[in-house]
Scaffold this active site. Structure first.
Site, PDB file in Angstrom:
ATOM      1  N   GLU A 125       0.852  -1.184   0.000  1.00  0.00           N
ATOM      2  CA  GLU A 125       0.000   0.000   0.000  1.00  0.00           C
ATOM      3  C   GLU A 125       0.894   1.242   0.000  1.00  0.00           C
ATOM      4  O   GLU A 125       0.443   2.340   0.313  1.00  0.00           O
ATOM      5  CB  GLU A 125      -0.961   0.001   1.186  1.00  0.00           C
ATOM      6  CG  GLU A 125      -0.306  -0.197   2.539  1.00  0.00           C
ATOM      7  CD  GLU A 125      -1.303  -0.159   3.675  1.00  0.00           C
ATOM      8  OE1 GLU A 125      -1.976   0.862   3.825  1.00  0.00           O
ATOM      9  OE2 GLU A 125      -1.404  -1.154   4.424  1.00  0.00           O
ATOM     10  N   CYS A 183      -3.160  -3.859   4.698  1.00  0.00           N
ATOM     11  CA  CYS A 183      -2.167  -4.838   5.194  1.00  0.00           C
ATOM     12  C   CYS A 183      -2.485  -6.264   4.781  1.00  0.00           C
ATOM     13  O   CYS A 183      -1.713  -7.181   5.071  1.00  0.00           O
ATOM     14  CB  CYS A 183      -2.096  -4.788   6.714  1.00  0.00           C
ATOM     15  SG  CYS A 183      -1.642  -3.191   7.342  1.00  0.00           S
ATOM     16  N   HIS A 234      -1.417 -10.429  12.484  1.00  0.00           N
ATOM     17  CA  HIS A 234      -0.950  -9.158  11.922  1.00  0.00           C
ATOM     18  C   HIS A 234      -0.685  -8.242  13.120  1.00  0.00           C
ATOM     19  O   HIS A 234      -1.546  -8.108  14.000  1.00  0.00           O
ATOM     20  CB  HIS A 234      -2.042  -8.565  11.013  1.00  0.00           C
ATOM     21  CG  HIS A 234      -1.832  -7.108  10.710  1.00  0.00           C
ATOM     22  ND1 HIS A 234      -0.681  -6.640  10.113  1.00  0.00           N
ATOM     23  CD2 HIS A 234      -2.603  -6.001  10.953  1.00  0.00           C
ATOM     24  CE1 HIS A 234      -0.767  -5.328   9.975  1.00  0.00           C
ATOM     25  NE2 HIS A 234      -1.925  -4.911  10.486  1.00  0.00           N
TER      26      HIS A 234
HETATM   27  P1  HMG Z   1      -3.465   6.625  21.537  1.00  0.00           P
HETATM   28  O1  HMG Z   1      -4.905   7.011  21.506  1.00  0.00           O
HETATM   29  O2  HMG Z   1      -2.471   7.735  21.592  1.00  0.00           O
HETATM   30  O3  HMG Z   1      -3.143   5.662  22.724  1.00  0.00           O
HETATM   31  O4  HMG Z   1      -3.127   5.789  20.236  1.00  0.00           O
HETATM   32  P2  HMG Z   1      -4.018   5.224  23.978  1.00  0.00           P
HETATM   33  O5  HMG Z   1      -4.320   6.395  24.821  1.00  0.00           O
HETATM   34  O6  HMG Z   1      -5.173   4.358  23.516  1.00  0.00           O
HETATM   35  O7  HMG Z   1      -2.944   4.329  24.708  1.00  0.00           O
HETATM   36  C1  HMG Z   1      -2.474   3.177  24.106  1.00  0.00           C
HETATM   37  C2  HMG Z   1      -2.355   2.107  25.179  1.00  0.00           C
HETATM   38  O8  HMG Z   1      -1.311   2.509  26.077  1.00  0.00           O
HETATM   39  C3  HMG Z   1      -3.602   1.953  26.048  1.00  0.00           C
HETATM   40  O9  HMG Z   1      -3.702   0.575  26.364  1.00  0.00           O
HETATM   41  C4  HMG Z   1      -3.246   2.719  27.317  1.00  0.00           C
HETATM   42  O10 HMG Z   1      -3.942   2.286  28.470  1.00  0.00           O
HETATM   43  C5  HMG Z   1      -1.770   2.393  27.411  1.00  0.00           C
HETATM   44  P3  HMG Z   1      -5.047  -0.254  25.977  1.00  0.00           P
HETATM   45  O11 HMG Z   1      -6.153   0.398  26.706  1.00  0.00           O
HETATM   46  O12 HMG Z   1      -5.201  -0.072  24.473  1.00  0.00           O
HETATM   47  O13 HMG Z   1      -4.760  -1.633  26.387  1.00  0.00           O
HETATM   48  N1  HMG Z   1      -0.980   3.336  28.228  1.00  0.00           N
HETATM   49  C6  HMG Z   1      -0.020   2.941  29.088  1.00  0.00           C
HETATM   50  N2  HMG Z   1       0.430   1.722  29.415  1.00  0.00           N
HETATM   51  C7  HMG Z   1       1.446   1.642  30.346  1.00  0.00           C
HETATM   52  N3  HMG Z   1       1.995   2.735  30.927  1.00  0.00           N
HETATM   53  C8  HMG Z   1       1.549   3.980  30.630  1.00  0.00           C
HETATM   54  C9  HMG Z   1       0.504   4.121  29.674  1.00  0.00           C
HETATM   55  N4  HMG Z   1      -0.152   5.177  29.140  1.00  0.00           N
HETATM   56  C10 HMG Z   1      -1.071   4.691  28.262  1.00  0.00           C
HETATM   57  N5  HMG Z   1       2.117   5.043  31.219  1.00  0.00           N
HETATM   58  C11 HMG Z   1      -3.592   4.016  18.689  1.00  0.00           C
HETATM   59  C12 HMG Z   1      -3.185   4.382  20.108  1.00  0.00           C
HETATM   60  C13 HMG Z   1      -3.327   2.547  18.441  1.00  0.00           C
HETATM   61  C14 HMG Z   1      -5.080   4.341  18.492  1.00  0.00           C
HETATM   62  C15 HMG Z   1      -2.755   4.871  17.682  1.00  0.00           C
HETATM   63  O14 HMG Z   1      -1.385   4.590  17.833  1.00  0.00           O
HETATM   64  C16 HMG Z   1      -3.140   4.651  16.234  1.00  0.00           C
HETATM   65  O15 HMG Z   1      -4.057   5.285  15.726  1.00  0.00           O
HETATM   66  N6  HMG Z   1      -2.404   3.768  15.500  1.00  0.00           N
HETATM   67  C17 HMG Z   1      -2.653   3.477  14.078  1.00  0.00           C
HETATM   68  C18 HMG Z   1      -3.864   2.586  13.866  1.00  0.00           C
HETATM   69  C19 HMG Z   1      -3.621   1.139  14.218  1.00  0.00           C
HETATM   70  O16 HMG Z   1      -2.502   0.673  14.333  1.00  0.00           O
HETATM   71  N7  HMG Z   1      -4.720   0.365  14.337  1.00  0.00           N
HETATM   72  C20 HMG Z   1      -4.618  -1.068  14.613  1.00  0.00           C
HETATM   73  C21 HMG Z   1      -5.767  -1.876  14.024  1.00  0.00           C
HETATM   74  S1  HMG Z   1      -6.003  -1.534  12.291  1.00  0.00           S
HETATM   75  C22 HMG Z   1      -4.762  -2.477  11.508  1.00  0.00           C
HETATM   76  O17 HMG Z   1      -4.146  -3.321  12.090  1.00  0.00           O
HETATM   77  C23 HMG Z   1      -4.485  -2.155  10.078  1.00  0.00           C
HETATM   78  C24 HMG Z   1      -3.256  -1.290   9.855  1.00  0.00           C
HETATM   79  O18 HMG Z   1      -2.081  -2.065  10.000  1.00  0.00           O
HETATM   80  C25 HMG Z   1      -3.315  -0.626   8.478  1.00  0.00           C
HETATM   81  C26 HMG Z   1      -3.552  -1.495   7.244  1.00  0.00           C
HETATM   82  O19 HMG Z   1      -4.327  -2.432   7.221  1.00  0.00           O
HETATM   83  O20 HMG Z   1      -2.981  -1.121   6.218  1.00  0.00           O
HETATM   84  C27 HMG Z   1      -3.170  -0.138  10.849  1.00  0.00           C
END
Ligand code: HMG
Length: 389
Positions: free
Chosen positions: A79, A111, A233
Site C-alpha cells: 500500500e 495490510c 498481523h
Molecule cells: P493513543 O490514543 O495515543 O493511545 O493511540 P491510547 O491512549 O489508547 O494508549 C495506548 C495504550 O497505552 C492503552 O492501552 C493505554 O492504556 C496504554 P489499551 O487500553 O489499548 O490496552 N498506556 C499505558 N500503558 C502503560 N503505561 C503507561 C501508559 N499510558 C497509556 N504510562 C492508537 C493508540 C493505536 C489508536 C494509535 O497509535 C493509532 O491510531 N495507531 C494506528 C492505527 C492502528 O494501528 N490500528 C490497529 C488496528 S487496524 C490495523 O491493524 C491495520 C493497519 O495495519 C493498516 C492497514 O491495514 O494497512 C493499521
C-alpha cells in the site's frame, strides 16, 4: 500434495529510533509506547529505500539460481506503491534477475494484500507443482510526525517463496475470509500519510479476528486446542495481544498459558521494527519460528491476516521437519546491529523522502549498506542501483 512457504526472509533499514526516546520527545510516558503500544524500537526508513528496494533486499539473499529459474509468478503486496500504473513487481523482477516468462503483479488491500498473494500463489503452485511463486509484502508505514499513529510506524518487506514440498509451512487449503466496506484507515491518492480512526480500527480488528477465527473452526471442525500457536498481523504488538486475549475463553488454563508464552516469541522481532503493513503478519511468523524453541514439526499454527478497509482471513499451516532451513536465521543479529538515530535525525529522514514532483532528484546513498538502493529520479523515472551488478 503439500504446498506452502518454502523460504521466508525479511529486510528493513539499518536505522531505528528508540521508542522511549520518542515517547519523551512527544511528552508521553515511555511505558505508554513500551507497554501500552508494545513497541521498543521503530525502523526508520531512509529516502534511499522504497517499496521496490525493500522487496528486492528481502528476496535476493534467499533465492538460488534454481529458484529463479522456477519462479513464474511474482506478487508484491503493498500500500506504499510508487506508481499508479506500473507494478512495483516489474522493477523487483528486474532487480532480482527473474525469468522474463514471469507473471508480475502488484496487489493492494491495505495490510491484507500479501495474504491474498500467498493464497493465489498456493493455488498456482497446486496447478503447476514444478513451478514456484514469489510473494513479497513490502511497505513503509507512515502516519506523520506528532500524530497518535506515529509510534505505530515502521517499515520493511517479507519475501516468501511458495513451492510444492515446502521446507517451512504447509498451508491448509481451507480458510475463512471476511470483507466489508469499513472506513477505519485509508489513504486518498493525494496523501503521503495514512488517515486513520485509530480506536475504531483497533475495535474492527478484534471483531474481524473473532469472526474469521470462529468461522474457520466451524468450517473445518477443528478445535482451538488443535492450534499450537496463533500468529497475528501486528500493527503494534499490543494489538495482537488484545486479539489473543479475546480467544482465551475458548480454551483451558494450560492452553491459555501456552498460547500466551508462544505469543511472546511471535512479537519479539515486530517489537523491534514496528508496523510494516503487508509484511507484518509474516515478520511475526518469522519471529515465532526463529525464537520459539517449544515449537516442533507437525505443529499447526493459526494465522490471522487483517487489512483495514477492511478484509480479514484466518488460515492455518503445518510446520515441516526442516523448517529452520528455510528461515532468515541471521535476522535477529541484523536487527541488533542496526544504528540508532536520534528523534531529530528520524524527523529529518522522515521529511527527506523523494518528493512527489516531476523534477530530477538525487538521493545520497553513501550511508545505506544495502545491496539495492534508490538513488533518485531522472526524467520522472526512479533510479535503482544494484551494488552487486
Ligand atoms: P493513543 O490514543 O495515543 O493511545 O493511540 P491510547 O491512549 O489508547 O494508549 C495506548 C495504550 O497505552 C492503552 O492501552 C493505554 O492504556 C496504554 P489499551 O487500553 O489499548 O490496552 N498506556 C499505558 N500503558 C502503560 N503505561 C503507561 C501508559 N499510558 C497509556 N504510562 C492508537 C493508540 C493505536 C489508536 C494509535 O497509535 C493509532 O491510531 N495507531 C494506528 C492505527 C492502528 O494501528 N490500528 C490497529 C488496528 S487496524 C490495523 O491493524 C491495520 C493497519 O495495519 C493498516 C492497514 O491495514 O494497512 C493499521
Amino acid at each position: 500434495m503439500k504446498v506452502g512457504i518454502d523460504k521466508l526472509h525479511f529486510a528493513t533499514s539499518h536505522l531505528y529510533v528508540d521508542m522511549a526516546e520518542l515517547a519523551t520527545a512527544r511528552q508521553e510516558e515511555p511505558d505508554k509506547y513500551l507497554i501500552g503500544i508494545g513497541q521498543s524500537r521503530m525502523a526508520v526508513i531512509p529516502p534511499s529505500q522504497d517499496t521496490v528496494t525493500l522487496a528486492a533486499n528481502a528476496a535476493a539473499p534467499m533465492l538460488t539460481a534454481a529458484d529463479i529459474e522456477a519462479i513464474d509468478l511474482l506478487i508484491v503486496g503493498t500500500e506504499s506503491g510508487i506508481d499508479n500504473s506500473k507494478a512495483s513487481a516489474i522493477y523487483v523482477a528486474r532487480l532480482l534477475g527473474l525469468n522474463r516468462r514471469v507473471r508480475t503483479i502488484e496487489m493492494k488491500e491495505a495490510c491484507y494484500a500479501a495474504t491474498a498473494g500467498l493464497q493465489l500463489a498456493q493455488d498456482h503452485v497446486r496447478a503447476h507443482p514444478d513451478k514456484k511463486a514469489l510473494v513479497i509484502g513490502s511497505d513503509i508505514a507512515r502516519y506523520g510526525l506528532n500524530t497518535p499513529g506515529e509510534p505505530t510506524q515502521g517499515g520493511g518487506a517479507v519475501a516468501m517463496l511458495v513451492s510444492a514440498d515446502p521446507q517451512v509451512l504447509a498451508l491448509g487449503t481451507e480458510s475463512c475470509v471476511l470483507s466489508e466496506d469499513v472506513m477505519d484507515f485509508w489513504r486518498p491518492l493525494y496523501h503521503t500519510t495514512a488517515l486513520v480512526d485509530g480506536k475504531y480500527s483497533s475495535n474492527i480488528y478484534i471483531d474481524y479476528f473473532q469472526d474469521v477465527f470462529k468461522g474457520y473452526l466451524q468450517k473445518t471442525g477443528m478445535q482451538p486446542e488443535d492450534l499450537a500457536a496463533l500468529v497475528f498481523h501486528l500493527p503494534y504488538t499490543k494489538m495482537g495481544l488484545k486479539a489473543l486475549r479475546s480467544a482465551l475463553p475458548l480454551v483451558d488454563d494450560a492452553q491459555q498459558a501456552s498460547w500466551l508464552a508462544h505469543f511472546e516469541h511471535a512479537r519479539q522481532l515486530n517489537r523491534q521494527v514496528g508496523n510494516l503493513y503487508t509484511g507484518s503478519l509474516y515478520l511475526s511468523l518469522l519471529s515465532q519460528l526463529l525464537t520459539d524453541d517449544k515449537l516442533k514439526a507437525g505443529d499447526r499454527l493459526g494465522l490471522f491476516s487483517y487489512g483495514s478497509g477492511a478484509e480479514g482471513e484466518f488460515f492455518t499451516g503445518e510446520l515441516q521437519p526442516d523448517y529452520q532451513a528455510g528461515l532468515d536465521v541471521g535476522l535477529p543479529q541484523r536487527l541488533a546491529r542496526r544504528q540508532r538515530v536520534s528523534v531529530s535525525e528520524y524527523e529529518k529522514l522522515f521529511n527527506g523522502q523523494l518528493a512527489w514532483r516531476a523534477d530530477d532528484q538525487t538521493i545520497d546513498v553513501a550511508d545505506d549498506p544495502h545491496r539495492f538502493v534508490l538513488t533518485g529520479q531522472q526524467d520522472e523515472q526512479r533510479q535503482y542501483l544494484d551494488r552487486e551488478a
